[in-house]
Scaffold this motif. Structure first.
Motif, PDB file in Angstrom:
ATOM      1  N   LEU A 134       0.813  -1.104  -0.114  1.00 41.59           N
ATOM      2  CA  LEU A 134       0.111  -0.025   0.166  1.00 41.59           C
ATOM      3  C   LEU A 134       0.890   1.026   0.007  1.00 41.59           C
ATOM      4  CD1 LEU A 134      -2.854  -0.570   2.441  1.00 41.59           C
ATOM      5  CD2 LEU A 134      -3.090   0.513   0.269  1.00 41.59           C
ATOM      6  N   GLU A 135       1.972   1.073   0.686  1.00 40.76           N
ATOM      7  CA  GLU A 135       2.775   2.543   0.882  1.00 40.76           C
ATOM      8  C   GLU A 135       3.483   2.928  -0.395  1.00 40.76           C
ATOM      9  OE1 GLU A 135       5.058   2.536   4.712  1.00 40.76           O
ATOM     10  OE2 GLU A 135       3.220   3.133   5.573  1.00 40.76           O
ATOM     11  N   VAL A 138       0.853   1.374  -4.564  1.00 47.89           N
ATOM     12  CA  VAL A 138      -0.678   1.684  -4.950  1.00 47.89           C
ATOM     13  C   VAL A 138      -0.717   3.161  -4.837  1.00 47.89           C
ATOM     14  CG1 VAL A 138      -3.070   1.833  -3.774  1.00 47.89           C
ATOM     15  CG2 VAL A 138      -1.577  -0.260  -3.777  1.00 47.89           C
ATOM     16  N   PRO A 139      -1.180   3.733  -5.787  1.00 49.67           N
ATOM     17  CA  PRO A 139      -1.088   5.222  -5.692  1.00 49.67           C
ATOM     18  C   PRO A 139      -1.969   5.758  -4.758  1.00 49.67           C
ATOM     19  CG  PRO A 139      -1.785   4.391  -8.192  1.00 49.67           C
ATOM     20  CD  PRO A 139      -1.746   3.202  -7.037  1.00 49.67           C
ATOM     21  N   TYR A 140      -1.565   6.664  -4.039  1.00 50.07           N
ATOM     22  CA  TYR A 140      -2.158   7.144  -3.064  1.00 50.07           C
ATOM     23  C   TYR A 140      -2.466   6.430  -1.740  1.00 50.07           C
ATOM     24  CZ  TYR A 140      -3.093  10.510  -6.670  1.00 50.07           C
ATOM     25  OH  TYR A 140      -2.922  11.336  -7.869  1.00 50.07           O
ATOM     26  N   LYS A 142      -0.138   5.343   0.334  1.00 44.75           N
ATOM     27  CA  LYS A 142       0.612   5.973   1.470  1.00 44.75           C
ATOM     28  C   LYS A 142      -0.302   6.914   2.110  1.00 44.75           C
ATOM     29  CE  LYS A 142       5.344   7.166   2.893  1.00 44.75           C
ATOM     30  NZ  LYS A 142       5.554   6.087   3.335  1.00 44.75           N
ATOM     31  N   LEU A 143      -0.754   8.015   1.263  1.00 44.99           N
ATOM     32  CA  LEU A 143      -1.675   9.148   1.709  1.00 44.99           C
ATOM     33  C   LEU A 143      -2.891   8.471   2.698  1.00 44.99           C
ATOM     34  CD1 LEU A 143      -2.216  12.144   1.809  1.00 44.99           C
ATOM     35  CD2 LEU A 143      -3.487  11.998  -0.232  1.00 44.99           C
ATOM     36  N   LEU A 144      -3.575   7.551   1.806  1.00 51.44           N
ATOM     37  CA  LEU A 144      -4.734   7.071   2.632  1.00 51.44           C
ATOM     38  C   LEU A 144      -4.240   6.330   3.734  1.00 51.44           C
ATOM     39  CD1 LEU A 144      -7.247   7.094   1.242  1.00 51.44           C
ATOM     40  CD2 LEU A 144      -7.082   4.843   0.512  1.00 51.44           C
ATOM     41  N   ARG A 145      -3.249   5.573   4.067  1.00 49.63           N
ATOM     42  CA  ARG A 145      -3.036   4.762   5.174  1.00 49.63           C
ATOM     43  C   ARG A 145      -2.660   6.003   6.514  1.00 49.63           C
ATOM     44  NH1 ARG A 145       2.047   2.212   7.848  1.00 49.63           N
ATOM     45  NH2 ARG A 145       1.091   1.521   9.600  1.00 49.63           N
ATOM     46  N   ASN A 146      -2.006   7.158   6.149  1.00 49.84           N
ATOM     47  CA  ASN A 146      -1.795   8.164   7.056  1.00 49.84           C
ATOM     48  C   ASN A 146      -2.842   8.778   7.417  1.00 49.84           C
ATOM     49  OD1 ASN A 146       0.851   7.777   6.569  1.00 49.84           O
ATOM     50  ND2 ASN A 146       1.494   9.240   5.181  1.00 49.84           N
ATOM     51  N   MET A 147      -3.650   9.124   6.272  1.00 49.62           N
ATOM     52  CA  MET A 147      -5.291   9.645   6.624  1.00 49.62           C
ATOM     53  C   MET A 147      -5.821   8.718   7.736  1.00 49.62           C
ATOM     54  SD  MET A 147      -6.627  11.261   3.182  1.00 49.62           S
ATOM     55  CE  MET A 147      -8.246  11.803   3.957  1.00 49.62           C
TER      56      MET A 147
ATOM     57  N   PRO B  85      -3.347  -0.653  -9.171  1.00 47.91           N
ATOM     58  CA  PRO B  85      -1.703  -0.722  -8.392  1.00 47.91           C
ATOM     59  C   PRO B  85      -0.571  -0.781  -9.523  1.00 47.91           C
ATOM     60  CG  PRO B  85      -2.940  -2.943  -8.197  1.00 47.91           C
ATOM     61  CD  PRO B  85      -3.679  -2.098  -8.935  1.00 47.91           C
ATOM     62  N   ARG B  86       0.498  -0.226  -9.196  1.00 45.30           N
ATOM     63  CA  ARG B  86       1.612  -0.172  -9.853  1.00 45.30           C
ATOM     64  C   ARG B  86       2.322  -1.366 -10.293  1.00 45.30           C
ATOM     65  NH1 ARG B  86       3.309   4.367  -6.417  1.00 45.30           N
ATOM     66  NH2 ARG B  86       1.788   6.018  -7.375  1.00 45.30           N
TER      67      ARG B  86
ATOM     68  N   LEU C  92      -6.305  17.359   8.755  1.00 46.26           N
ATOM     69  CA  LEU C  92      -6.033  15.933   8.470  1.00 46.26           C
ATOM     70  C   LEU C  92      -4.920  15.617   7.373  1.00 46.26           C
ATOM     71  CD1 LEU C  92      -6.533  13.102   9.615  1.00 46.26           C
ATOM     72  CD2 LEU C  92      -8.534  13.095   7.962  1.00 46.26           C
ATOM     73  N   SER C  96      -1.412  14.448   7.050  1.00 44.91           N
ATOM     74  CA  SER C  96      -1.248  12.884   6.465  1.00 44.91           C
ATOM     75  C   SER C  96      -0.250  13.100   5.283  1.00 44.91           C
ATOM     76  CB  SER C  96      -2.424  12.361   5.904  1.00 44.91           C
ATOM     77  OG  SER C  96      -3.348  12.384   6.657  1.00 44.91           O
ATOM     78  N   ALA C 101       2.593   7.545   9.016  1.00 49.00           N
ATOM     79  CA  ALA C 101       2.222   6.489   9.965  1.00 49.00           C
ATOM     80  C   ALA C 101       3.453   5.332  10.298  1.00 49.00           C
ATOM     81  CB  ALA C 101       0.965   5.764   9.584  1.00 49.00           C
TER      82      ALA C 101
END
Lengths: 305, 213, 309
Positions: A134-135, A138-140, A142-147, B85-86, C92, C96, C101
């Motif tokens: 995911l980090e 996968v596009p975005y 990392k951002l999604l996980r952080n959010m 995914p890439r 947020l 982020s 994280a």
């Protein structure tokens, strides 16, 4: 609609009659089509008058008091609100908005959480790798996980500030006692949601946090195999309350799967039920409690015993 | 907004009646006490309730709504991109299947389970058929007794070289890229397939689609 | 002063929320206090001036006669809610984008991190493990906290202060809550995050987290200090001490409460009063036990074959 056409009469024969009709239709089209087109353009220039629009938005939106009330009361997403509220309750300094912010964060967490679920397998073999995937791939992602993670922390802070504010304004007093109780349950559910989510990346941080946490469970009096009176009641590491939580005697694949299901389905459903009650009670108990006019001590009449 | 006005605490014993219409006191709602009724604007002596419809206000309103829409639009596009995914972790499509001398004339099914291919040897060439029915994607069976491939799903039939002759299949089964590795083994690449679409030119003679023997 | 160590602790991604929570909490306490103070001034004024008390609208915000008491939710409340959602989203998203994280090494049951900490909102409870056995710190205490919170509306008989901020009219309730929330819950989280290091030992801010540091603590049990050796007498002695705490503490609290909250004292039923007393004494027992451990190195007060307190 073409009205006058050559009537099919015996003299012209059937074919001639039909052909005549057809020619008449074509001629009528030439005059009727422009008129129809003009009509259509006029209709589309007023989109709010079309059947499509009025079937979706049933009320007018001009700025009258009636429409302001209807805009709230007849809207499925907004009709939890009353039509009007105390003019001072709108002030941020009174409510701090923390209840609403908590709910908004819950909504953000659900949305980001569902998206994360598309790339996460709750198995010991894959969980950690999925988070790395995911980090990086996968596009975005990392951002999604952080959010998701930071919204979770923010939600815990917001819910505690909400409890604090409700206490300071005495908004748990009659008739709102039960709603406070429901709120405490929601606080516990929020912490449990955060706790079950902590294990899911299956990294050292989550694993040991959950180990420490669930090790407390084995010390439960009566129900834990290391708690007071536990062994006397036949509790062992393989049947005590900790076993029930983990699905085993160690924090392993079963614990991960159970954590996942509690986190994504079990607790959100339970929390939703309590939230429904909580929001409902706010309205039923008379809405936001204040700001209320101050009462003097001398004005309190003691109830007759 | 948060500062309580101290002048409201000072005594105001005069219970004033509702002020005259047209009073431009900025702390009052327009049309007091008609606020909330349909007579609010005329009672207040103004054209409309709410902020005046000035150019600046219209501009600000537009800016805020545009910003919100742009933000949500960006989120939506990111949401769509998120689902692609890439990199992928799927089984390898390039693999070795032994030496040409390992294969006799006819169809060899020994790699069907592992790689979904049949190795077919004719007097002049070796080629690899990708075991996917061209109708809807099932895996046909090789019927050695009848010398044909038969798909169990809808009955498509292919001859011993994978060319369709009965059933709903629109074209022959595809063939995979084959090459000889430096060590002499056959390398198959099932990500590069050769087709013979109906009514069009056949690619079964393209270089890489077979190994001449 | 090890600045690098300090920075390492403060910048750990999971610690950032706590760093954010402290000023946030301070701000909201200030906001609440400001309004409470203004209300208290108003209350004093109204109490001194009965004529004013009859005509005043009783709030510290402006209100002129003839004003409508209510406003439409659409637009006035909804636009503020919309603004709050926008601001929270911006905070947020910025957070982020700038902070990642945490993700440590894959879970390894055979290698424990040092220190192994619970998530920050449970650190308060983990700190309690230093002073109490797991079954108390991990099971009994959270249960008591939850039940204690739930019970608040039912033992609070003070009719004043419902719907507005005040300090004067609710001194006992507010100070008790602040004690439990800020001084116990929040500070324990603070200690668990920033002060507790390897081996759960105490490291002041700026001290290097030395994994090999060994501070040898000599803790004695209270019965041993009094030279009691038999198990039976240890049990009895402990029961006397704990029971004595509740009795003496109860009597002291009773005198204090009776003098400072005479009206509530009369209003509360026996059940309400006993519940309030029990929770209050148990809550105050926490810092007392912590202090006798830190200052006098006393570990257990009551020793029985089945549990130790």
């Amino acid at each position: 609609m073409p009205e006058e056409t050559k009537k099919p009469d015996e003299k012209n024969g059937r074919n001639g009659g039909l052909l005549g009709q057809f020619k008449g239709d074509l001629a009528a089209l030439k005059t009727d089509l422009p008129a129809k087109a003009k009509e259509q353009v006029e209709l589309l220039s007023k989109p709010t008058k079309t059947q499509l629009y009025t079937s979706i938005f049933r009320h007018k939106h001009d700025d009258t008091p009636r429409n302001r009330a209807l805009g709230v009361l007849s809207n499925v997403f907004l009709h939890l609100h009353p039509a009007k509220i105390n003019r001072d309750a709108v002030r941020y300094s009174y409510t701090w908005g923390m209840g609403g912010i908590t709910f908004y964060l819950f909504f953000v967490l659900t949305l980001t959480g569902v998206l994360l679920m598309f790339y996460y397998h709750p198995s010991k073999v894959q969980a950690f790798r999925d988070v790395l995937y995911l980090e990086h791939d996968v596009p975005y992602g990392k951002l999604l996980r952080n959010m998701h993670r930071w919204a979770a922390h923010l939600m815990v802070i917001a819910v505690e500030l909400h409890m604090f504010r409700v206490f300071l304004t005495g908004s748990y007093k009659k008739p709102r006692e039960f709603n406070w109780t429901v709120g405490v349950i929601l606080l516990v559910l929020t912490l449990l949601l955060s706790f079950t989510g902590y294990l899911l990346p299956d990294d050292q941080l989550g694993f040991w946090a959950v180990t420490v946490g669930t090790n407390m469970a084995r010390a439960t009096p009566l129900l834990g195999h290391e708690g007071p009176f536990g062994s006397q009641l036949g509790m062992t590491p393989y049947n005590d309350v900790r076993f029930g939580l983990l699905g085993g005697s160690i924090v392993d694949a079963n614990a991960l799967l159970r954590s996942y299901i509690w986190h994504c389905i079990g607790i959100p459903i339970i929390a939703s039920v309590f939230m429904i009650v909580h929001f409902w009670r706010v309205r039923k108990d008379g809405g936001i409690s204040g700001p209320a006019p101050v009462v003097l001590d001398s004005e309190i009449k003691e109830a007759k015993k | 907004m948060a500062v309580p006005e101290s002048d409201a605490v000072k005594p105001k014993p005069d219970a004033a009646k509702s002020p005259a219409a047209g009073d431009k006191d900025p702390t009052k709602y327009v049309g007091t006490p008609a606020v909330g009724t349909s007579k609010a604007a005329p009672a207040g002596g103004v054209a409309s309730v709410g902020p005046e419809p000035s150019e600046a206000n219209e501009g600000r309103r537009r800016l805020v709504w545009c910003a919100v829409t742009a933000f949500l639009g960006a989120w939506f596009i990111a949401f769509l991109r998120f689902f692609l995914p890439r990199t992928l972790f799927e089984p390898p499509t390039v693999f070795k299947i032994g030496y040409p001398s390992d294969y006799a004339l006819g169809v060899d099914t020994k790699w069907q389970q592992k790689y979904r291919i049949w190795v077919d040897r004719t007097p002049d060439r070796i080629f690899v058929i990708y075991a996917r029915c061209t109708h809807l994607g099932c895996t046909p069976d090789w019927k050695a007794g009848e010398n044909k491939f038969k798909c169990p799903c809808h009955g498509s039939g292919y001859d011993s070289e994978g060319v369709n002759f009965e059933g709903p299949a629109p074209r022959p089964m595809d063939r995979a890229n084959v090459q000889i590795a430096p060590d002499g083994q056959i390398i198959v690449d099932t990500s590069r397939l050769y087709q013979w679409p109906k009514g069009q030119q056949s690619h079964f003679n393209d270089p890489g689609s077979f190994l001449p023997v | 002063m090890d600045w690098k160590q300090l920075w390492e602790i403060l910048s750990a991604p999971d610690n950032v929320p706590i760093i954010a929570m402290i000023p946030l909490l301070a701000f909201y306490i200030y906001l609440g206090w400001k309004q409470a103070h203004a209300n208290d001034l108003l209350i004093d004024e109204l109490a001194a001036n009965p004529g004013l008390a009859k005509t005043h609208h009783r709030k510290t915000w402006p209100f002129k006669p003839g004003w409508q008491k209510e406003v439409h939710v659409w637009p006035f409340l909804l636009r503020i809610e919309f603004l709050a959602a926008i601001i929270v989203t911006i905070i947020l998203m910025v957070w982020s984008i700038t902070l990642n994280a945490p993700l440590e090494e894959p879970a390894n049951p055979n290698l424990t991190m040092n220190p192994a900490k619970a998530p920050w909102y449970f650190l308060g409870l983990q700190e309690m493990l230093v002073y109490f056995d797991p079954w108390i710190a991990g099971v009994v205490m959270p249960t008591l906290i939850i039940i204690g919170l739930m019970v608040i509306p039912y033992i609070d008989t003070n009719p004043l202060g419902g719907g507005y901020y005040t300090w004067k009219q609710r001194k006992f309730a507010i100070s008790t809550f602040l004690f439990g929330f800020v001084i116990l819950w929040v500070s324990m989280i603070f200690i668990g995050t920033f002060i507790r290091g390897p081996g759960w030992q105490w490291f002041w801010p700026g001290q290097t987290w030395d994994h090999n540091r060994l501070i040898y603590e000599v803790n004695r049990d209270l019965p041993d200090i009094f030279g009691i050796t038999s198990n039976l007498w240890k049990g009895i002695f402990g029961a006397v001490v704990v029971g004595g705490y509740f009795v003496v503490g109860g009597l002291l609290t009773n005198s204090m409460f009776r003098r400072t909250n005479p009206k509530d004292y009369k209003r509360m039923s026996l059940l309400q009063y006993s519940i309030m007393m029990s929770f209050f004494l148990i809550m105050v027992a926490l810092p007392i036990k912590m202090l006798i451990r830190l200052l006098f190195h006393i570990k257990y007060v009551w020793i029985t074959p089945w549990f130790n307190v």
